[in-house]
Design a protein around this motif. Structure first.
Motif, PDB file in Angstrom:
ATOM      1  N   ALA A  12       0.950  -0.973  -0.140  1.00  0.00           N
ATOM      2  CA  ALA A  12       0.285  -0.207  -0.333  1.00  0.00           C
ATOM      3  C   ALA A  12       0.865   1.437  -0.350  1.00  0.00           C
ATOM      4  N   ALA A  13       0.752   2.517  -0.440  1.00  0.00           N
ATOM      5  CA  ALA A  13       1.093   3.370  -0.777  1.00  0.00           C
ATOM      6  C   ALA A  13       1.096   4.362   0.533  1.00  0.00           C
ATOM      7  N   GLY A  14      -0.006   3.378   0.852  1.00  0.00           N
ATOM      8  CA  GLY A  14      -0.198   4.632   2.313  1.00  0.00           C
ATOM      9  C   GLY A  14      -1.777   5.052   2.510  1.00  0.00           C
ATOM     10  N   VAL A  15      -1.892   5.401   3.700  1.00  0.00           N
ATOM     11  CA  VAL A  15      -3.382   5.214   4.368  1.00  0.00           C
ATOM     12  C   VAL A  15      -4.126   7.113   3.943  1.00  0.00           C
ATOM     13  N   GLU A  54       5.490   8.524   5.762  1.00  0.00           N
ATOM     14  CA  GLU A  54       6.340   8.366   4.084  1.00  0.00           C
ATOM     15  C   GLU A  54       4.652   7.517   3.856  1.00  0.00           C
ATOM     16  N   LEU A  55       3.790   7.373   4.855  1.00  0.00           N
ATOM     17  CA  LEU A  55       2.967   6.564   4.612  1.00  0.00           C
ATOM     18  C   LEU A  55       1.663   7.262   4.841  1.00  0.00           C
ATOM     19  N   ALA A  56       2.106   8.210   5.269  1.00  0.00           N
ATOM     20  CA  ALA A  56       0.764   9.492   5.895  1.00  0.00           C
ATOM     21  C   ALA A  56       0.524   9.994   4.073  1.00  0.00           C
ATOM     22  N   LEU A  57      -0.938  10.050   4.165  1.00  0.00           N
ATOM     23  CA  LEU A  57      -1.084  10.348   2.902  1.00  0.00           C
ATOM     24  C   LEU A  57      -2.107  10.952   3.147  1.00  0.00           C
ATOM     25  N   GLY A  58      -2.395  11.440   4.852  1.00  0.00           N
ATOM     26  CA  GLY A  58      -3.349  12.329   5.027  1.00  0.00           C
ATOM     27  C   GLY A  58      -2.073  13.429   6.151  1.00  0.00           C
ATOM     28  N   PRO A  59      -3.324  13.752   6.906  1.00  0.00           N
ATOM     29  CA  PRO A  59      -2.049  14.522   8.344  1.00  0.00           C
ATOM     30  C   PRO A  59      -1.867  13.531   9.315  1.00  0.00           C
ATOM     31  N   TYR A  60      -0.500  13.314   9.549  1.00  0.00           N
ATOM     32  CA  TYR A  60       0.053  13.320  10.194  1.00  0.00           C
ATOM     33  C   TYR A  60       0.179  13.944  11.685  1.00  0.00           C
ATOM     34  N   ARG A  61       0.604  12.768  13.033  1.00  0.00           N
ATOM     35  CA  ARG A  61       1.357  13.504  13.887  1.00  0.00           C
ATOM     36  C   ARG A  61       2.152  11.809  14.586  1.00  0.00           C
ATOM     37  N   HIS A  62       3.096  12.502  15.255  1.00  0.00           N
ATOM     38  CA  HIS A  62       3.805  11.927  16.385  1.00  0.00           C
ATOM     39  C   HIS A  62       4.129  12.216  17.591  1.00  0.00           C
ATOM     40  N   ASP A  63       3.950  11.270  18.461  1.00  0.00           N
ATOM     41  CA  ASP A  63       3.928  11.980  19.776  1.00  0.00           C
ATOM     42  C   ASP A  63       4.796  10.993  20.597  1.00  0.00           C
ATOM     43  N   SER A  64       5.905  11.435  21.132  1.00  0.00           N
ATOM     44  CA  SER A  64       7.403  10.419  21.825  1.00  0.00           C
ATOM     45  C   SER A  64       6.411  10.943  23.438  1.00  0.00           C
TER      46      SER A  64
END
Length: 256
Positions: A194-197, A222-232
């Motif tokens: 899959a190209a992403g979601v 790279e797999l997020a074709l829409g909004p993206y968020r990362h939390d540590s």
């Protein structure tokens, strides 16, 4: 592949700790390697009053303990996809997966997008490297060559064995059997291409998790074709006990 379900699947494969009618959305949780639905049950007390919780049970455990384990990743992913559809229909939901369950959640979400049915409103993956690079030795923990005692030690260390299981040899044997079955499935993982979601994608990771690669957030981006968020978040692969108990409070899609 068919999306049709047997009449008993929803009764045994979907557990709803809250039994909430009229929810605005549902947090749907997929299990990690060796895990059942138990670690997610307390989250029903953490989410907002209008958020339901649906726990997806894989074959061979919990209410499906009489069923055979899945033997390949594709078999388990297809089973999980059908079960998610049975749990939510066309209602709003957020799909969550931890560790191996994060890869499973991404696989399920991409399958549903390709089919144009029951697509989640958001995807949340926790403590996992991006699946597009494929299975690497870093992801293969616990390992199939581990002894039963090594597997039990790993599960005890991460709080994956309930107190009532620790004193029961039969239940401990069952826990090891489930872990080995999931390891065998995990080791057949191949990226689905899959190209992403396109739905919003949130990635959660422990600040001290030695399994997660330093560039994992960029790989997921790279797999997020829409909004993206990362939390540590504080802790290792399962965070700290306090963070794990309250993990749903860190999920943006159900805390707006």
């Amino acid at each position: 592949m068919s999306n049709q379900l047997g009449p008993a699947r929803q009764n045994t494969a979907v557990i709803r700790p809250k039994q909430l009618d009229g929810a605005t959305t549902t947090l749907v949780c997929l299990g990690f390697c060796g895990g059942g639905t138990g670690p997610y049950h307390p989250w029903a007390e953490v989410v907002a009053p209008d958020v339901d919780v649906a726990l997806i049970c894989y074959p061979g455990r919990d209410g499906r303990f009489l069923e055979d384990f899945a033997t390949t990743w594709d078999e388990l992913a297809e089973d999980a996809t059908r079960t998610v559809v049975s749990a939510v229909g066309d209602r709003p939901y957020v799909l969550f997966g931890h560790s191996m369950g994060g890869w499973m959640a991404f696989d399920v979400a991409s399958r549903l997008e390709a089919r144009g049915t029951s697509v989640p409103d958001a995807l949340v993956v926790s403590s996992c490297n991006a699946p597009a690079r494929g299975l690497t030795p870093r992801d293969m923990f616990p390992a199939r060559q581990d002894t039963d005692e090594e597997l039990l030690t790993w599960m005890r260390t991460h709080g994956l064995i309930a107190e009532h299981v620790l004193g029961d040899p039969d239940l401990l044997e069952m826990a090891v059997e489930i872990m080995r079955a999931d390891i065998a499935v995990r080791d057949t993982f191949r990226y689905n291409g899959a190209a992403g979601v396109t739905m919003p994608l949130q990635v959660l990771a422990g600040a001290d998790d030695k399994v997660i690669e330093s560039d994992a957030p960029a790989q997921w981006r790279e797999l997020a074709l829409g909004p993206y968020r990362h939390d540590s978040l504080p802790g290792g692969h399962f965070y700290t006990p306090e963070v794990w108990r309250a993990l749903p409070t860190h999920i943006t899609a159900i805390n707006r």
